[in-house]
Write a protein that holds these residues in place. Structure first.
Motif, PDB file in Angstrom:
ATOM      1  N   THR A 132      -6.376  15.546  -0.130  1.00 52.16           N
ATOM      2  CA  THR A 132      -6.648  14.157   0.233  1.00 52.16           C
ATOM      3  C   THR A 132      -5.361  13.331   0.093  1.00 52.16           C
ATOM      4  O   THR A 132      -4.340  13.817  -0.385  1.00 52.16           O
ATOM      5  CB  THR A 132      -7.734  13.552  -0.676  1.00 52.16           C
ATOM      6  OG1 THR A 132      -7.285  13.617  -2.043  1.00 52.16           O
ATOM      7  CG2 THR A 132      -9.032  14.333  -0.534  1.00 52.16           C
ATOM      8  N   VAL A 133      -5.463  12.110   0.517  1.00 49.92           N
ATOM      9  CA  VAL A 133      -4.341  11.178   0.404  1.00 49.92           C
ATOM     10  C   VAL A 133      -4.671  10.132  -0.654  1.00 49.92           C
ATOM     11  O   VAL A 133      -5.693   9.440  -0.572  1.00 49.92           O
ATOM     12  CB  VAL A 133      -4.052  10.484   1.754  1.00 49.92           C
ATOM     13  CG1 VAL A 133      -2.951   9.441   1.592  1.00 49.92           C
ATOM     14  CG2 VAL A 133      -3.663  11.510   2.806  1.00 49.92           C
ATOM     15  N   ARG A 134      -3.831  10.062  -1.638  1.00 51.13           N
ATOM     16  CA  ARG A 134      -3.999   9.047  -2.660  1.00 51.13           C
ATOM     17  C   ARG A 134      -3.461   7.705  -2.161  1.00 51.13           C
ATOM     18  O   ARG A 134      -2.436   7.652  -1.486  1.00 51.13           O
ATOM     19  CB  ARG A 134      -3.246   9.439  -3.936  1.00 51.13           C
ATOM     20  CG  ARG A 134      -3.807  10.663  -4.643  1.00 51.13           C
ATOM     21  CD  ARG A 134      -2.928  10.992  -5.834  1.00 51.13           C
ATOM     22  NE  ARG A 134      -3.416  12.154  -6.565  1.00 51.13           N
ATOM     23  CZ  ARG A 134      -2.755  12.738  -7.557  1.00 51.13           C
ATOM     24  NH1 ARG A 134      -1.550  12.273  -7.918  1.00 51.13           N
ATOM     25  NH2 ARG A 134      -3.268  13.787  -8.187  1.00 51.13           N
ATOM     26  N   GLU A 135      -4.137   6.652  -2.496  1.00 46.83           N
ATOM     27  CA  GLU A 135      -3.717   5.311  -2.073  1.00 46.83           C
ATOM     28  C   GLU A 135      -3.629   4.397  -3.285  1.00 46.83           C
ATOM     29  O   GLU A 135      -4.566   4.310  -4.083  1.00 46.83           O
ATOM     30  CB  GLU A 135      -4.712   4.749  -1.063  1.00 46.83           C
ATOM     31  CG  GLU A 135      -4.257   3.425  -0.456  1.00 46.83           C
ATOM     32  CD  GLU A 135      -5.161   2.977   0.668  1.00 46.83           C
ATOM     33  OE1 GLU A 135      -4.942   3.407   1.818  1.00 46.83           O
ATOM     34  OE2 GLU A 135      -6.101   2.204   0.390  1.00 46.83           O
ATOM     35  N   ARG A 136      -2.488   3.766  -3.427  1.00 46.15           N
ATOM     36  CA  ARG A 136      -2.267   2.816  -4.510  1.00 46.15           C
ATOM     37  C   ARG A 136      -1.955   1.462  -3.916  1.00 46.15           C
ATOM     38  O   ARG A 136      -1.086   1.333  -3.051  1.00 46.15           O
ATOM     39  CB  ARG A 136      -1.113   3.279  -5.391  1.00 46.15           C
ATOM     40  CG  ARG A 136      -0.771   2.327  -6.526  1.00 46.15           C
ATOM     41  CD  ARG A 136       0.387   2.856  -7.353  1.00 46.15           C
ATOM     42  NE  ARG A 136       0.801   1.898  -8.366  1.00 46.15           N
ATOM     43  CZ  ARG A 136       2.042   1.484  -8.576  1.00 46.15           C
ATOM     44  NH1 ARG A 136       3.014   1.955  -7.826  1.00 46.15           N
ATOM     45  NH2 ARG A 136       2.328   0.634  -9.540  1.00 46.15           N
ATOM     46  N   ARG A 137      -2.645   0.447  -4.361  1.00 44.67           N
ATOM     47  CA  ARG A 137      -2.445  -0.908  -3.871  1.00 44.67           C
ATOM     48  C   ARG A 137      -1.992  -1.820  -5.006  1.00 44.67           C
ATOM     49  O   ARG A 137      -2.509  -1.726  -6.123  1.00 44.67           O
ATOM     50  CB  ARG A 137      -3.735  -1.471  -3.246  1.00 44.67           C
ATOM     51  CG  ARG A 137      -4.178  -0.739  -1.980  1.00 44.67           C
ATOM     52  CD  ARG A 137      -5.522  -1.240  -1.499  1.00 44.67           C
ATOM     53  NE  ARG A 137      -5.935  -0.576  -0.282  1.00 44.67           N
ATOM     54  CZ  ARG A 137      -5.842  -1.113   0.940  1.00 44.67           C
ATOM     55  NH1 ARG A 137      -5.350  -2.341   1.077  1.00 44.67           N
ATOM     56  NH2 ARG A 137      -6.232  -0.445   2.003  1.00 44.67           N
ATOM     57  N   ILE A 161       0.855  -1.191   0.000  1.00 47.65           N
ATOM     58  CA  ILE A 161       0.000   0.000   0.000  1.00 47.65           C
ATOM     59  C   ILE A 161       0.885   1.233   0.000  1.00 47.65           C
ATOM     60  O   ILE A 161       1.707   1.420   0.901  1.00 47.65           O
ATOM     61  CB  ILE A 161      -0.931   0.016   1.231  1.00 47.65           C
ATOM     62  CG1 ILE A 161      -1.770  -1.269   1.283  1.00 47.65           C
ATOM     63  CG2 ILE A 161      -1.823   1.251   1.200  1.00 47.65           C
ATOM     64  CD1 ILE A 161      -2.603  -1.399   2.542  1.00 47.65           C
ATOM     65  N   GLU A 162       0.757   2.040  -1.015  1.00 46.14           N
ATOM     66  CA  GLU A 162       1.545   3.263  -1.120  1.00 46.14           C
ATOM     67  C   GLU A 162       0.612   4.466  -1.027  1.00 46.14           C
ATOM     68  O   GLU A 162      -0.399   4.537  -1.725  1.00 46.14           O
ATOM     69  CB  GLU A 162       2.308   3.291  -2.451  1.00 46.14           C
ATOM     70  CG  GLU A 162       3.306   2.150  -2.584  1.00 46.14           C
ATOM     71  CD  GLU A 162       3.927   2.092  -3.969  1.00 46.14           C
ATOM     72  OE1 GLU A 162       3.300   2.632  -4.909  1.00 46.14           O
ATOM     73  OE2 GLU A 162       5.015   1.527  -4.108  1.00 46.14           O
ATOM     74  N   ARG A 163       0.952   5.400  -0.168  1.00 45.94           N
ATOM     75  CA  ARG A 163       0.113   6.584   0.036  1.00 45.94           C
ATOM     76  C   ARG A 163       0.919   7.842  -0.281  1.00 45.94           C
ATOM     77  O   ARG A 163       2.101   7.937   0.051  1.00 45.94           O
ATOM     78  CB  ARG A 163      -0.405   6.639   1.476  1.00 45.94           C
ATOM     79  CG  ARG A 163      -1.303   5.467   1.846  1.00 45.94           C
ATOM     80  CD  ARG A 163      -1.800   5.578   3.287  1.00 45.94           C
ATOM     81  NE  ARG A 163      -2.719   4.509   3.623  1.00 45.94           N
ATOM     82  CZ  ARG A 163      -2.354   3.338   4.119  1.00 45.94           C
ATOM     83  NH1 ARG A 163      -1.067   3.091   4.358  1.00 45.94           N
ATOM     84  NH2 ARG A 163      -3.265   2.422   4.407  1.00 45.94           N
ATOM     85  N   SER A 164       0.259   8.798  -0.909  1.00 49.51           N
ATOM     86  CA  SER A 164       0.909  10.066  -1.236  1.00 49.51           C
ATOM     87  C   SER A 164      -0.125  11.186  -1.150  1.00 49.51           C
ATOM     88  O   SER A 164      -1.316  10.978  -1.441  1.00 49.51           O
ATOM     89  CB  SER A 164       1.511  10.022  -2.643  1.00 49.51           C
ATOM     90  OG  SER A 164       0.510   9.758  -3.607  1.00 49.51           O
ATOM     91  N   PRO A 165       0.298  12.384  -0.738  1.00 50.58           N
ATOM     92  CA  PRO A 165      -0.657  13.489  -0.592  1.00 50.58           C
ATOM     93  C   PRO A 165      -1.020  14.105  -1.945  1.00 50.58           C
ATOM     94  O   PRO A 165      -0.182  14.231  -2.836  1.00 50.58           O
ATOM     95  CB  PRO A 165       0.114  14.499   0.269  1.00 50.58           C
ATOM     96  CG  PRO A 165       1.549  14.226  -0.057  1.00 50.58           C
ATOM     97  CD  PRO A 165       1.657  12.758  -0.305  1.00 50.58           C
ATOM     98  N   ASP A 166      -2.282  14.480  -2.083  1.00 55.81           N
ATOM     99  CA  ASP A 166      -2.755  15.248  -3.240  1.00 55.81           C
ATOM    100  C   ASP A 166      -2.993  16.665  -2.744  1.00 55.81           C
ATOM    101  O   ASP A 166      -3.997  16.954  -2.080  1.00 55.81           O
ATOM    102  CB  ASP A 166      -4.040  14.632  -3.799  1.00 55.81           C
ATOM    103  CG  ASP A 166      -4.479  15.302  -5.096  1.00 55.81           C
ATOM    104  OD1 ASP A 166      -4.255  16.530  -5.235  1.00 55.81           O
ATOM    105  OD2 ASP A 166      -5.047  14.623  -5.964  1.00 55.81           O
TER     106      ASP A 166
END
Length: 408
Positions: free
Chosen positions: A211-216, A201-206
């Motif tokens: 918001t926080v983007r989440e990539r799985r 799970i990778e999270r990065s701020p938008d």
């Protein structure tokens, strides 16, 4: 008096291994990796009553930061094990995971437990080698016989290459073979039995939306093996450590140990479940292998890579076996120089050593490696219908360890 009983491995699982600092597990906590490995192993024994598990022994080479606070107990609870399951973290540097297996097996063999967990975890992305604040005892630097304790492991590999006459060409050829074997094993699905796929799970701020983007994404293969590895490419790499010196202190020439013929710093975890014969019957378990023997021996810290040369004969003697009885040898490739020195000195059959590649290609997450490669051995023996396998490695500050397993 309790009777000595056999200890069987009934489950063995591991995460994929990621490259430290730049790989797919670089932002994953090591305790979360350990939780995933534990759950993967437990999934292999659905009939096991979790309350029967006595203790969890977890190896970790740098047990601090996110893999501190007795990571064994923390991860056991986070994995959903009952409160009754204990947890202890142990440290024998690179052999921590193998020592965890040995300690768990010994508890069973002396009759103090019927079901044990043995595991290992390490994030070299989050906790650097030697830890965050290393502090050497000043006495180490006051006597020549102790100064090797402070040597970086790469420097010890240079000394092994020099003393055992291991050439740069041989080291690079060994490294290339490690990648080639690992890639072939991946293509053939050889690691499928031991790897539990892991969701990254990778999270990065938008900043625009607040918001926080989440990539799985799910990873199921080790990240290290490289198809573009070549003798030409390896030959262009500069030596990574200082040139070795002779006893008079004079430099003997350029070093030969490079990033390409050394193990990759890595992140990962592995877990095994061990059971007595009684527990196997009571819980309807299927043994993968029997834990046969273990040995650890000390060697001079300045040439720590030769540790297996001393440990292997002792483990064989404890097992009542000869070198020729071994069908599979997992020799941790801390460095090509030390691996070749061990192979030549002990007389190991190169065709039996690391048939699926080793740490140069697959990675070496320190305290986790023993548990990870134990999973490789027990599943490999079963898959290929071979009988005896051995796992052995050198250990920082001058040790060697070896453990032997038998398919049942």
């Amino acid at each position: 008096m309790k009777q000595i009983q056999e200890a069987y491995i009934v489950a063995a699982s591991r995460t994929p291994i990621g490259k430290s600092h730049r790989g797919f597990l670089r932002n994953t906590r090591p305790d979360d990796l350990l939780v995933a490995a534990l759950r993967g192993a437990l999934a292999q024994v659905p009939s096991l009553d979790l309350k029967a598990i006595e203790d969890a022994i977890v190896g970790c080479a740098m047990p601090e930061g996110p893999q501190g606070l007795n990571v064994a107990r923390v991860a056991a609870l986070l994995a959903g094990l009952p409160d009754s399951v204990g947890g202890i973290t142990v440290n024998r540097f690179c052999a921590s995971g193998l020592s965890a297996v040995q300690m768990a097996a010994d508890r069973i063999r002396v009759g103090e437990a019927d079901v044990m967990i043995a595991a290992g975890c390490e994030s070299m992305s989050m906790v650097p080698m030697s830890g965050n604040v290393p502090s050497f005892n000043p006495a180490i630097f006051s006597a020549d016989e102790n100064i090797g304790i402070a040597y970086g492991m790469g420097m010890t590999a240079e000394k092994v290459a020099q003393q055992w006459n291991v050439s740069r060409a041989d080291q690079d050829a060994f490294a290339l073979a490690s990648h080639q074997k690992a890639l072939a094993a991946q293509a053939a699905g050889e690691f499928g039995d031991e790897i539990t796929p892991f969701e990254v799970i990778e999270r990065s701020p938008d900043l625009q939306t607040g918001t926080v983007r989440e990539r799985r994404r799910t990873v199921s293969l080790d990240e290290g093996p490289r198809a573009d590895t070549s003798i030409e490419g390896l030959g262009k790499l500069r030596p990574a450590f200082a040139a070795p010196k002779d006893p008079s202190g004079k430099a003997t020439g350029l070093g030969s140990v490079t990033a390409g013929n050394s193990s990759q710093t890595s992140d990962g975890a592995g877990a095994l479940i061990l059971a007595s014969e009684r527990a196997v019957r009571e819980h309807g378990l299927t043994p993968l292998a029997r834990f046969v023997s273990f040995a650890s021996k000390g060697v001079p810290p300045s040439i720590m890579g030769i540790g297996p040369i001393e440990a292997i004969p002792v483990a064989l003697r404890h097992a009542g076996l000869q070198l020729g009885d071994l069908d599979w040898v997992e020799l941790n490739e801390a460095f090509a120089a030390q691996a070749l020195a061990v192979i030549r000195s002990v007389g190991l059959d190169p065709s039996k050593v690391n048939p699926l590649g080793g740490a140069i290609a697959l990675g070496h997450p320190l305290g986790a490696t023993g548990a990870i490669r134990a999973a490789t051995v027990v599943h490999g023996l079963r898959r290929r219908q071979q009988r005896y396998g051995m796992l052995t490695m050198c250990v920082g500050t001058g040790q060697g360890a070896a453990g032997i397993f038998e398919r049942v």
